[in-house]
Write an enzyme that holds these catalytic residues in place. Structure first.
Site, PDB file in Angstrom:
ATOM      1  N   ASP A  36      84.359  -3.865  -0.642  1.00 15.94           N
ATOM      2  CA  ASP A  36      82.920  -3.670  -0.421  1.00 15.94           C
ATOM      3  C   ASP A  36      82.059  -4.924  -0.562  1.00 15.94           C
ATOM      4  O   ASP A  36      80.830  -4.821  -0.658  1.00 15.94           O
ATOM      5  CB  ASP A  36      82.357  -2.592  -1.378  1.00 15.94           C
ATOM      6  CG  ASP A  36      82.865  -1.215  -1.011  1.00 15.94           C
ATOM      7  OD1 ASP A  36      83.325  -1.046   0.137  1.00 15.94           O
ATOM      8  OD2 ASP A  36      82.804  -0.318  -1.871  1.00 15.94           O
ATOM      9  N   HIS A 242      89.738 -34.591  -1.350  1.00 13.86           N
ATOM     10  CA  HIS A 242      89.083 -33.282  -1.209  1.00 13.86           C
ATOM     11  C   HIS A 242      89.137 -32.492  -2.516  1.00 13.86           C
ATOM     12  O   HIS A 242      89.349 -31.281  -2.516  1.00 13.86           O
ATOM     13  CB  HIS A 242      89.726 -32.482  -0.073  1.00 13.86           C
ATOM     14  CG  HIS A 242      89.475 -33.074   1.275  1.00 13.86           C
ATOM     15  ND1 HIS A 242      90.246 -32.800   2.376  1.00 13.86           N
ATOM     16  CD2 HIS A 242      88.522 -33.940   1.702  1.00 13.86           C
ATOM     17  CE1 HIS A 242      89.785 -33.479   3.413  1.00 13.86           C
ATOM     18  NE2 HIS A 242      88.737 -34.174   3.029  1.00 13.86           N
ATOM     19  N   ASP A 259      80.286 -35.707  -4.056  1.00 15.34           N
ATOM     20  CA  ASP A 259      80.079 -35.579  -2.603  1.00 15.34           C
ATOM     21  C   ASP A 259      79.505 -34.185  -2.400  1.00 15.34           C
ATOM     22  O   ASP A 259      80.223 -33.184  -2.510  1.00 15.34           O
ATOM     23  CB  ASP A 259      81.420 -35.750  -1.882  1.00 15.34           C
ATOM     24  CG  ASP A 259      81.293 -35.736  -0.358  1.00 15.34           C
ATOM     25  OD1 ASP A 259      80.244 -35.288   0.145  1.00 15.34           O
ATOM     26  OD2 ASP A 259      82.249 -36.152   0.308  1.00 15.34           O
ATOM     27  N   ASP A 270      75.007 -34.503   3.894  1.00 14.25           N
ATOM     28  CA  ASP A 270      76.332 -34.890   3.383  1.00 14.25           C
ATOM     29  C   ASP A 270      76.189 -36.236   2.677  1.00 14.25           C
ATOM     30  O   ASP A 270      76.092 -37.272   3.341  1.00 14.25           O
ATOM     31  CB  ASP A 270      77.297 -34.971   4.584  1.00 14.25           C
ATOM     32  CG  ASP A 270      78.727 -35.266   4.164  1.00 14.25           C
ATOM     33  OD1 ASP A 270      79.023 -35.267   2.964  1.00 14.25           O
ATOM     34  OD2 ASP A 270      79.548 -35.506   5.075  1.00 14.25           O
ATOM     35  N   HIS A 349      90.638 -43.083   4.873  1.00 14.26           N
ATOM     36  CA  HIS A 349      89.887 -42.241   5.819  1.00 14.26           C
ATOM     37  C   HIS A 349      88.990 -43.110   6.687  1.00 14.26           C
ATOM     38  O   HIS A 349      88.867 -44.311   6.466  1.00 14.26           O
ATOM     39  CB  HIS A 349      89.095 -41.154   5.077  1.00 14.26           C
ATOM     40  CG  HIS A 349      88.093 -41.654   4.083  1.00 14.26           C
ATOM     41  ND1 HIS A 349      86.871 -42.152   4.438  1.00 14.26           N
ATOM     42  CD2 HIS A 349      88.140 -41.720   2.718  1.00 14.26           C
ATOM     43  CE1 HIS A 349      86.196 -42.489   3.344  1.00 14.26           C
ATOM     44  NE2 HIS A 349      86.948 -42.248   2.291  1.00 14.26           N
ATOM     45  N   HIS A 353      81.511 -39.503  10.458  1.00 20.22           N
ATOM     46  CA  HIS A 353      81.709 -38.414  11.414  1.00 20.22           C
ATOM     47  C   HIS A 353      80.335 -37.982  11.889  1.00 20.22           C
ATOM     48  O   HIS A 353      79.322 -38.280  11.246  1.00 20.22           O
ATOM     49  CB  HIS A 353      82.458 -37.235  10.752  1.00 20.22           C
ATOM     50  CG  HIS A 353      81.879 -36.823   9.425  1.00 20.22           C
ATOM     51  ND1 HIS A 353      80.787 -35.994   9.319  1.00 20.22           N
ATOM     52  CD2 HIS A 353      82.214 -37.165   8.156  1.00 20.22           C
ATOM     53  CE1 HIS A 353      80.494 -35.822   8.029  1.00 20.22           C
ATOM     54  NE2 HIS A 353      81.334 -36.534   7.298  1.00 20.22           N
ATOM     55  N   HIS A 360      81.118 -31.574   9.652  1.00 23.28           N
ATOM     56  CA  HIS A 360      81.864 -32.405  10.605  1.00 23.28           C
ATOM     57  C   HIS A 360      81.464 -31.853  11.964  1.00 23.28           C
ATOM     58  O   HIS A 360      82.050 -30.895  12.468  1.00 23.28           O
ATOM     59  CB  HIS A 360      83.373 -32.304  10.381  1.00 23.28           C
ATOM     60  CG  HIS A 360      83.808 -32.989   9.117  1.00 23.28           C
ATOM     61  ND1 HIS A 360      85.104 -33.089   8.719  1.00 23.28           N
ATOM     62  CD2 HIS A 360      83.094 -33.626   8.160  1.00 23.28           C
ATOM     63  CE1 HIS A 360      85.175 -33.756   7.567  1.00 23.28           C
ATOM     64  NE2 HIS A 360      83.967 -34.080   7.201  1.00 23.28           N
ATOM     65  N   GLU A 383      80.360 -43.689   5.296  1.00 25.15           N
ATOM     66  CA  GLU A 383      80.921 -43.331   3.992  1.00 25.15           C
ATOM     67  C   GLU A 383      82.215 -44.064   3.642  1.00 25.15           C
ATOM     68  O   GLU A 383      83.263 -43.446   3.475  1.00 25.15           O
ATOM     69  CB  GLU A 383      81.157 -41.821   3.934  1.00 25.15           C
ATOM     70  CG  GLU A 383      81.943 -41.237   5.101  1.00 25.15           C
ATOM     71  CD  GLU A 383      82.175 -39.736   4.916  1.00 25.15           C
ATOM     72  OE1 GLU A 383      82.675 -39.325   3.862  1.00 25.15           O
ATOM     73  OE2 GLU A 383      81.838 -38.976   5.855  1.00 25.15           O
ATOM     74  N   TYR A 387      89.976 -46.041  -3.283  1.00 26.23           N
ATOM     75  CA  TYR A 387      90.633 -45.101  -4.205  1.00 26.23           C
ATOM     76  C   TYR A 387      91.902 -45.771  -4.722  1.00 26.23           C
ATOM     77  O   TYR A 387      92.820 -46.041  -3.946  1.00 26.23           O
ATOM     78  CB  TYR A 387      90.956 -43.796  -3.465  1.00 26.23           C
ATOM     79  CG  TYR A 387      89.776 -43.324  -2.623  1.00 26.23           C
ATOM     80  CD1 TYR A 387      88.745 -42.566  -3.182  1.00 26.23           C
ATOM     81  CD2 TYR A 387      89.661 -43.709  -1.279  1.00 26.23           C
ATOM     82  CE1 TYR A 387      87.646 -42.196  -2.417  1.00 26.23           C
ATOM     83  CE2 TYR A 387      88.568 -43.338  -0.511  1.00 26.23           C
ATOM     84  CZ  TYR A 387      87.560 -42.580  -1.088  1.00 26.23           C
ATOM     85  OH  TYR A 387      86.468 -42.228  -0.334  1.00 26.23           O
ATOM     86  N   ARG A 404      83.143 -43.742  -3.543  1.00 23.09           N
ATOM     87  CA  ARG A 404      82.710 -43.528  -2.144  1.00 23.09           C
ATOM     88  C   ARG A 404      81.184 -43.516  -2.163  1.00 23.09           C
ATOM     89  O   ARG A 404      80.579 -42.994  -3.119  1.00 23.09           O
ATOM     90  CB  ARG A 404      83.264 -42.218  -1.571  1.00 23.09           C
ATOM     91  CG  ARG A 404      82.821 -41.967  -0.140  1.00 23.09           C
ATOM     92  CD  ARG A 404      83.619 -40.873   0.621  1.00 23.09           C
ATOM     93  NE  ARG A 404      83.534 -39.546   0.030  1.00 23.09           N
ATOM     94  CZ  ARG A 404      84.490 -38.961  -0.678  1.00 23.09           C
ATOM     95  NH1 ARG A 404      85.623 -39.597  -0.927  1.00 23.09           N
ATOM     96  NH2 ARG A 404      84.327 -37.752  -1.178  1.00 23.09           N
ATOM     97  N   GLU A 406      78.072 -42.513   0.508  1.00 21.92           N
ATOM     98  CA  GLU A 406      77.883 -41.872   1.818  1.00 21.92           C
ATOM     99  C   GLU A 406      76.414 -41.574   2.080  1.00 21.92           C
ATOM    100  O   GLU A 406      75.742 -40.939   1.259  1.00 21.92           O
ATOM    101  CB  GLU A 406      78.668 -40.554   1.851  1.00 21.92           C
ATOM    102  CG  GLU A 406      78.459 -39.749   3.124  1.00 21.92           C
ATOM    103  CD  GLU A 406      79.348 -38.507   3.212  1.00 21.92           C
ATOM    104  OE1 GLU A 406      79.718 -37.949   2.157  1.00 21.92           O
ATOM    105  OE2 GLU A 406      79.664 -38.102   4.342  1.00 21.92           O
TER     106      GLU A 406
HETATM  107  N1  GLY Z   1      81.805 -33.938   2.600  1.00 22.78           N
HETATM  108  C1  GLY Z   1      82.740 -34.059   3.624  1.00 22.78           C
HETATM  109  C2  GLY Z   1      82.778 -35.410   4.163  1.00 22.78           C
HETATM  110  O1  GLY Z   1      82.206 -36.308   3.584  1.00 22.78           O
HETATM  111  O2  GLY Z   1      83.291 -35.664   5.213  1.00 22.78           O
HETATM  112 MN    MN Z   2      81.036 -36.948   5.238  1.00 23.04          MN
HETATM  113 MN    MN Z   3      80.696 -36.053   2.150  1.00 22.04          MN
END
Ligand code: GLY
Ligand code: MN
Ligand code: MN
Length: 437
Positions: A36, A242, A259, A270, A349, A353, A360, A383, A387, A404, A406
């Protein structure tokens, strides 16, 4: 332009790009969580982009103009139902939806198959999110087969099946003034949330307690949901890209990587900030932080109209490669590090994006095999990060440092606009904000 006109104009633009045919754009289904209860409802981004209508069990049908016949925007939605509205709240119903959302027609969702069988007749092409959901593939092919079975009455079924997403995604990639206004407001709320998190961080708290500060600021500002699960990662957790467990204790001497960004009126923000739990960067932390900050500045400077999508990433990589050599993480020359990709052990990475209704966001990154040029109205994140996991060949003072930084960047006709600058970023700014609590 009123909101309603904005959606109608988007539908008109999409229909003119279809070059004839009919499009079926289903909204997202509600998802059961357990007995429910449902997950918070979130409309399909493209459906929302074209309709502004935010109820489940709805489908938008667009018929492009053909010869003397004008184009049509038709909504299928839930009927009014006072009993259900007592339990679950307001629903428009077809009549009010037609008026409110400037549609040509609206019908109860239960009539979808019957009406579609009529509407598909003699259309040259059927556009929908092809292959996105096998139940929709099956349903639309079945309806098309029903139309085919009427061939002897002279009615033709669409010959062509096409993915509508290619056309919508390209439109969504370029944000209009209405969208940029919402995105700036989403960014401002997220910046306030990061400032609040910084002011309320201290050793001994748990990551989820800092997450609570972020969510509090989002919600009190009218952005009830985060755009994605917040990452609140202290110490070694910052090296998990992540990380979402958010359940560890904050220790004196650790960095905290956050983040997090809110979603406002269907648009994401973001932001990542990394700062010391105790408010003061240690020597090695500061050295890594300054390299990432410099890489980010170089990447933002390369986010310009006419520059390639790849330019910010390449600009960040050159600074990071030199920094990794200085820190004795990588060896040789900058060109050598880039060529061998030895930097990938510490920066695995890409530098950003597209950002929009989805965190994304949709939109191609390449056109005809080439990275596409950045253009006025595109929004992207910048970003870079670093690491560093423990290893025998890594200086011990750098172990478990994860950084990081961003920001969200709008490409303008003449340069760019960073819409997330209100979240403190320089070492001095961060230490200043944290000193005052
Ligand atoms: N928060 C997801 C990214 O930075 O791509
Ligand atoms: Mn991002
Ligand atoms: Mn992010």
């Amino acid at each position: 332009m009123t909101d309603t006109r904005i959606y109608a104009e988007r539908r008109d633009r999409l229909m003119s790009r279809m070059g004839g045919g009919i499009a079926v754009i289903p909204n997202a289904a509600e998802k059961s969580r357990n007995g429910d209860t449902h997950y918070a409802y979130r409309s399909d981004s493209s459906f929302l982009y074209l309709s502004g209508f935010n109820e489940p069990e709805s489908v938008l049908v667009l018929i492009a103009a053909q010869g003397d016949t004008a184009s049509q925007s038709i909504l299928f939605c839930r009927e009014k139902n006072l009993e259900r509205e007592i339990w679950d709240g307001f629903r428009y119903g077809p009549d009010a939806a037609k008026e409110t959302f400037a549609l040509d027609a609206a019908y109860p969702i239960a009539q979808l198959d019957e009406k579609l069988t009529e509407l598909l007749g003699n259309q040259p092409a059927l556009f929908y999110p092809l292959g996105a959901d096998s139940a929709w593939d099956e349903r639309l092919l079945r309806l098309r087969a029903t139309v085919q079975s009427k061939a002897r009455s002279g009615i033709r079924a669409p010959d062509e099946l096409r993915d509508i997403r290619a056309l919508i995604n390209e439109m969504r990639l370029f944000k209009d003034a209405h969208e940029l206004d919402i995105m700036r407001r989403a960014a401002a709320i997220s910046c306030a949330a990061h400032r609040r998190a910084m002011r309320n961080t201290r050793p001994g708290l748990f990551e989820y307690q800092v997450e609570a500060e972020l969510l509090h600021e989002f919600c009190r500002s009218g952005a009830r949901d985060p755009a994605y699960t917040s990452i609140v990662a202290a110490g070694a957790n910052a090296c998990v890209l992540h990380y979402v467990a958010n359940d560890a204790k904050l220790h004196d001497g650790d960095l905290l990587l956050i983040d997090a960004g809110c979603e406002l009126q269907g648009y994401a923000s973001d932001i990542t900030r990394t700062y010391p739990v105790n408010g003061r960067f240690l020597g090695a932390q500061k050295a890594v932080y300054q390299i990432v900050l410099e890489a980010q500045a170089a990447a933002i400077a390369a986010a310009q109209p006419g520059y390639s999508w790849e330019a910010p990433h390449q600009a960040a990589l050159r600074i990071l490669a030199q920094g990794f050599i200085d820190l004795k993480l990588c060896h040789g020359t900058v060109d050598g590090v880039l060529e061998s990709e030895s930097y990938k052990r510490f920066y695995m990475h890409r530098t950003g994006h597209w950002l929009g209704m989805d965190v994304h966001d949709v939109g191609e990154y390449k056109c005809s095999e080439q990275w596409r040029p950045l253009q006025d109205g595109m929004v992207l994140t910048v970003e870079p990060g670093c690491y560093i996991r423990p290893a025998d060949d890594v200086p011990v003072e750098l172990w478990n440092i994860g950084v990081r930084i961003e920001d969200d960047v709008v490409i303008t006709a003449t340069g760019n606009e960073v819409i997330t600058l209100q979240a403190p970023k320089s070492v001095n700014e961060i230490e200043e904000v944290m000193r005052h609590e």
